[in-house]
Design an enzyme around this catalytic site. Structure first.
Site, PDB file in Angstrom:
ATOM      1  N   GLU A 119       0.835  -1.207   0.000  1.00 57.78           N
ATOM      2  CA  GLU A 119       0.000   0.000   0.000  1.00 57.78           C
ATOM      3  C   GLU A 119       0.870   1.258   0.000  1.00 57.78           C
ATOM      4  OE1 GLU A 119      -3.097  -0.185  -0.506  1.00 57.78           O
ATOM      5  OE2 GLU A 119      -3.904  -2.012   0.403  1.00 57.78           O
ATOM      6  N   HIS A 142      -2.499   1.423   8.678  1.00 58.64           N
ATOM      7  CA  HIS A 142      -3.587   0.702   8.013  1.00 58.64           C
ATOM      8  C   HIS A 142      -3.692  -0.665   8.671  1.00 58.64           C
ATOM      9  CE1 HIS A 142      -6.006  -1.474   5.236  1.00 58.64           C
ATOM     10  NE2 HIS A 142      -5.005  -2.231   4.843  1.00 58.64           N
ATOM     11  N   HIS A 144      -6.782  -4.110   9.846  1.00 59.92           N
ATOM     12  CA  HIS A 144      -8.029  -4.792   9.476  1.00 59.92           C
ATOM     13  C   HIS A 144      -8.850  -5.138  10.726  1.00 59.92           C
ATOM     14  CE1 HIS A 144      -5.722  -6.541   5.694  1.00 59.92           C
ATOM     15  NE2 HIS A 144      -5.879  -5.238   5.625  1.00 59.92           N
ATOM     16  N   HIS A 214     -12.592  -3.809   3.746  1.00 61.81           N
ATOM     17  CA  HIS A 214     -11.148  -4.072   3.743  1.00 61.81           C
ATOM     18  C   HIS A 214     -10.493  -3.701   5.079  1.00 61.81           C
ATOM     19  CE1 HIS A 214      -6.980  -3.296   1.637  1.00 61.81           C
ATOM     20  NE2 HIS A 214      -6.860  -3.773   2.855  1.00 61.81           N
TER      21      HIS A 214
HETATM   22  O1  2HA Z   1      -0.279  -5.176   3.486  1.00 62.12           O
HETATM   23  O2  2HA Z   1      -3.249  -4.933   4.299  1.00 62.12           O
HETATM   24  O3  2HA Z   1      -4.038  -3.728   2.124  1.00 62.12           O
HETATM   25  C1  2HA Z   1      -1.384  -5.969   3.372  1.00 62.12           C
HETATM   26  C2  2HA Z   1      -2.606  -5.149   3.310  1.00 62.12           C
HETATM   27  C3  2HA Z   1      -2.995  -4.614   2.017  1.00 62.12           C
HETATM   28 ZN    ZN Z   2      -5.179  -4.083   3.982  1.00 58.05          ZN
END
Ligand code: 2HA
Ligand code: ZN
Length: 269
Positions: A119, A142, A144, A214
């Site tokens: 990313e 970032h 999840h 995502h």
């Molecule tokens: O790096 O989360 O969006 C792995 C991720 C891609």
């Molecule tokens: Zn990701």
């Protein structure tokens, strides 16, 4: 092997914080396999000796030109690297990179040739945007979070600020410590320029944004604060689910009570 962190306590402290947060992401269950990425603008910790170091990689294209990144340096989690490994051995699972003079490539400088996150275009575009608007923010996270990602599978929650108000109304902490709310970005291919552009547009209004189905992106002065905002939003999501799974609709903090918090804590929104 010598590390660039030796005898550089300020730089080492930044990387230690990244490693600590990487551990939290794994413990939270938000970082399956190589999921998620972290970049931190470390330019302020870069001395003349670091500046004179030779690159240990080719110049790798960013995919666009980012003029505000001239002379900037970043710590980046490596692509395909696990957060749980970044937590234990940050300099083997991430690297320090510098932006080249043309502002459209980067070179890896230390400690090892670990290629940055998939990313990278979003991360570097976000840093470019933040510097361009004179922001003090240095960290981009970032990850999840299961609960917040689940919420984006409900189209009703994708309308502007529906999730901001719902999550704010679960516990005062979220209203106070995530005061700009939660932006929503429609699904786009991971790692794409479109995702990067949509993220920047939302960051004008929000410090935390959801990538639909995502994950979440959060920006702040440092990586701890970036993590804390996501953690606080996730706590609200947990309260919502817990109430729903007990079989009732949560009553929610009222708009009046939220406005009272806004005044009491001098919140921006
Ligand atoms: O790096 O989360 O969006 C792995 C991720 C891609
Ligand atoms: Zn990701």
């Amino acid at each position: 092997m010598n590390s660039i962190l030796e005898n550089r306590p300020l730089l080492a402290e930044q990387i230690t914080d990244v490693a600590e947060v990487a551990g939290y992401l794994w413990q939270k269950g938000w970082a399956e396999r190589n999921g998620g990425n972290i970049t931190v603008n470390i330019t302020a910790c870069v001395d003349d000796e670091i500046k004179s170091l030779k690159a240990i990689s080719e110049a790798i294209p960013v995919g666009r030109t980012l003029p505000f990144l001239k002379g900037c340096w970043f710590f980046c989690k490596g692509t395909n690297k696990r957060m749980r490994d970044l937590a234990r051995r940050p300099m083997e699972n991430g690297a320090i990179v510098r932006i080249t003079e043309d502002c459209s490539h980067y070179e890896i400088v230390a400690d090892r040739p670990v290629k940055p996150t998939s990313e990278i275009i979003s991360h570097l575009s976000i840093h470019n945007y933040l510097i361009g608007k004179g922001s003090s923010y240095k960290a981009v996270l970032h990850t999840h979070p299961t609960d917040l990602v689940a919420m984006t599978h409900n189209p009703a929650f994708l309308q502007k600020d529906v999730l901001s108000y719902l999550l704010w109304s679960m516990i005062p902490e979220t209203r106070a410590f995530c005061p700009r709310g939660l932006g929503i970005i429609p699904y786009s291919l991971p790692g794409s320029g479109e995702l990067a552009d949509a993220t920047i547009r939302e960051l004008d209004e929000y410090d935390v944004v959801m990538w639909e189905k995502h994950g979440v992106v959060s920006v702040s002065d440092n990586i701890m604060e970036a993590f804390d905002m996501v953690d606080t939003l996730s706590k609200s999501a947990q309260i919502y689910f817990t109430a729903k799974s007990m079989g009732f609709e949560p009553e929610r903090i009222s708009r009046e009570q939220m406005n009272e918090l806004k005044t009491a804590f001098h919140l921006p929104k």
